[in-house]
Design a protein around this motif. Structure first.
Motif, PDB file in Angstrom:
ATOM      1  N   CYS A 182       0.860  -1.185   0.000  1.00  0.00           N
ATOM      2  CA  CYS A 182       0.000   0.000   0.000  1.00  0.00           C
ATOM      3  C   CYS A 182       0.896   1.235   0.000  1.00  0.00           C
ATOM      4  CB  CYS A 182      -0.876  -0.010   1.245  1.00  0.00           C
ATOM      5  SG  CYS A 182      -1.959   1.418   1.390  1.00  0.00           S
ATOM      6  N   CYS A 224      -6.251  -1.344  -1.467  1.00  0.00           N
ATOM      7  CA  CYS A 224      -6.228  -1.457  -0.010  1.00  0.00           C
ATOM      8  C   CYS A 224      -7.620  -1.146   0.529  1.00  0.00           C
ATOM      9  CB  CYS A 224      -5.203  -0.486   0.589  1.00  0.00           C
ATOM     10  SG  CYS A 224      -5.204  -0.500   2.405  1.00  0.00           S
ATOM     11  N   HIS A 227      -7.371   2.084   2.914  1.00  0.00           N
ATOM     12  CA  HIS A 227      -7.006   3.402   2.399  1.00  0.00           C
ATOM     13  C   HIS A 227      -7.566   3.704   1.020  1.00  0.00           C
ATOM     14  CE1 HIS A 227      -3.720   2.474   5.376  1.00  0.00           C
ATOM     15  NE2 HIS A 227      -4.207   3.601   5.830  1.00  0.00           N
TER      16      HIS A 227
HETATM   17 ZN   LIG Z   1      -3.367   0.667   3.096  1.00  0.00          ZN
END
Ligand SMILES: [Zn+2]
Length: 383
Positions: A182, A224, A227
């Motif tokens: 990420c 992700c 996020h």
């Molecule tokens: Zn993440």
């Protein structure tokens, strides 16, 4: 009672995991904490997660089962939880033990689909069978409801009360064959994106690549879930194999063996991934089994190799056979490749084998994660 409650929460912490090899069911934590009729207590309580995990343990007949919890971000500031409970959930989130999301949407079903896990929910999912046909299969969607000795499961659709695991979806198999990164610094789920630094350990970003949860595909590409950022492919995920420890006929815990990390098993071996059996052994077994008794290695071809590192030696139960005449001795310092169904026996009744080939063979009551919560047990509704 506050002291006991924190001990229970610590115990529950050991049972939440986003590790795709160890999680046994998927839950939405925001939903679970509000199942007030499980104990007749406060509007929201994190202890209900422990009750549901206990029910899953009882139903599967295994100790130490873990659940994959999806958590709506709002839960971190939910005023119906105690400040201690909010702090605990925040810690789980920081350590990547649970998935905290701004928009959970149907992530719970996506995870269940990718990993082939059952879903524990009271929500009606009948309308989604077109999208996720396994919803109609027995044991894949179960609702925890109050029962005589704690929650029991009932099926919405498909029948059956035993949680059933399916196979990973083709997309899940593909996603879990790679490692992901990420771009968000210090991401607890897909760490290594340049963040963390000196505090990487504290932020829990040092999780092994085989423990990474499945990325979400809601944007069409591996993303992700926390996020919303597009993940980069960080190469092939190391091969892994799930092993299980069976003591006295009951699976007490599972652990993951990878190509890069051998695992020591014994009375009290040292090391981060080591498997300590001491708590389940009687005095005689404790005396016989060495601190570090056997070591497991995963070979390049996927073979599981066991090496005896003990004083007293071990034995092999070929194909899981419990016939004494067939038991093959594994003397100290010798190695052997596990054949299909083989169990390594450290001491009579203390066995380790591939999880898929090592089932509990006794009717048995697993240790409760709630053992430290006497007040909760007293509040259970009477049958
Ligand atoms: Zn993440």
């Amino acid at each position: 009672m506050r002291f006991e409650i924190s001990k229970v929460l610590d115990a529950i912490e050991g049972r939440v995991s986003t590790d795709p090899s160890l999680a046994r069911a998927v839950v939405d934590l925001a939903e679970v904490i509000r199942w007030q009729n499980l104990d007749g207590g406060r509007p929201a309580s994190l202890l209900r997660l422990g009750m549901v995990i206990d029910a899953l343990s009882r139903q599967i007949g295994e100790d130490s089962v873990q659940v994959y919890a999806i958590v709506h971000r709002a839960l971190l500031s939910d005023a119906d939880l105690t400040s201690n409970e909010r702090m605990v959930v925040r810690r789980w989130a920081d350590d990547g033990l649970v998935e905290v999301l701004d928009q959970p949407g149907d992530r719970m079903l996506e995870v269940a689909d990718l990993l082939g896990l059952p879903v524990l929910t009271r929500a009606r999912l009948d309308g989604l069978i077109g999208r996720y046909p396994w919803i109609g299969q027995a044991g894949r969607v179960l609702a925890p409801v109050p029962g005589a000795g704690g929650p029991v499961f009932i099926a919405h659709v498909g029948g059956g009360q035993d949680p059933a695991t399916g196979s990973r979806s083709p997309a899940g198999v593909k996603l879990l064959s790679r490692q992901w990164r990420c771009p968000e610094p210090g991401c607890a789920l897909f760490g290594g994106g340049g963040g963390g630094g000196a505090f990487a350990d504290l932020a829990g970003t040092d999780r092994g690549p085989s423990e990474q949860p499945p990325p979400t595909l809601r944007t069409g590409a591996p993303t992700c879930p926390r996020h919303g950022a597009r993940l980069s492919d960080a190469g092939q995920r190391p091969r892994s194999e799930v092993l299980a420890v069976r003591i006295g006929g009951l699976v007490r815990r599972r652990f993951v063996l990878t190509e890069t990390e051998p695992v020591a098993v014994g009375r009290a071996p040292d090391g981060p991934g080591a498997v300590q059996l001491g708590q389940w052994l009687n005095d005689e077994a404790r005396r016989w089994i060495s601190r570090s008794h056997v070591r497991f290695d995963l070979g390049r071809g996927g073979e599981v190799v066991v090496t005896d590192t003990s004083t007293n030696g071990s034995g092999v139960r070929p194909g899981g056979s419990m016939v004494e005449a067939e038991r093959i001795p594994l003397p100290p310092q010798q190695s052997r490749t596990l054949g299909e169904g083989d169990l390594i026996e450290l001491y009579p009744g203390v066995q380790v084998g591939r999880a898929a080939e090592t089932a509990s063979d006794a009717t048995y009551t697993p240790n409760s994660v709630m053992a430290e919560a006497p007040t909760m047990a007293m509040r259970l509704p009477r049958p």
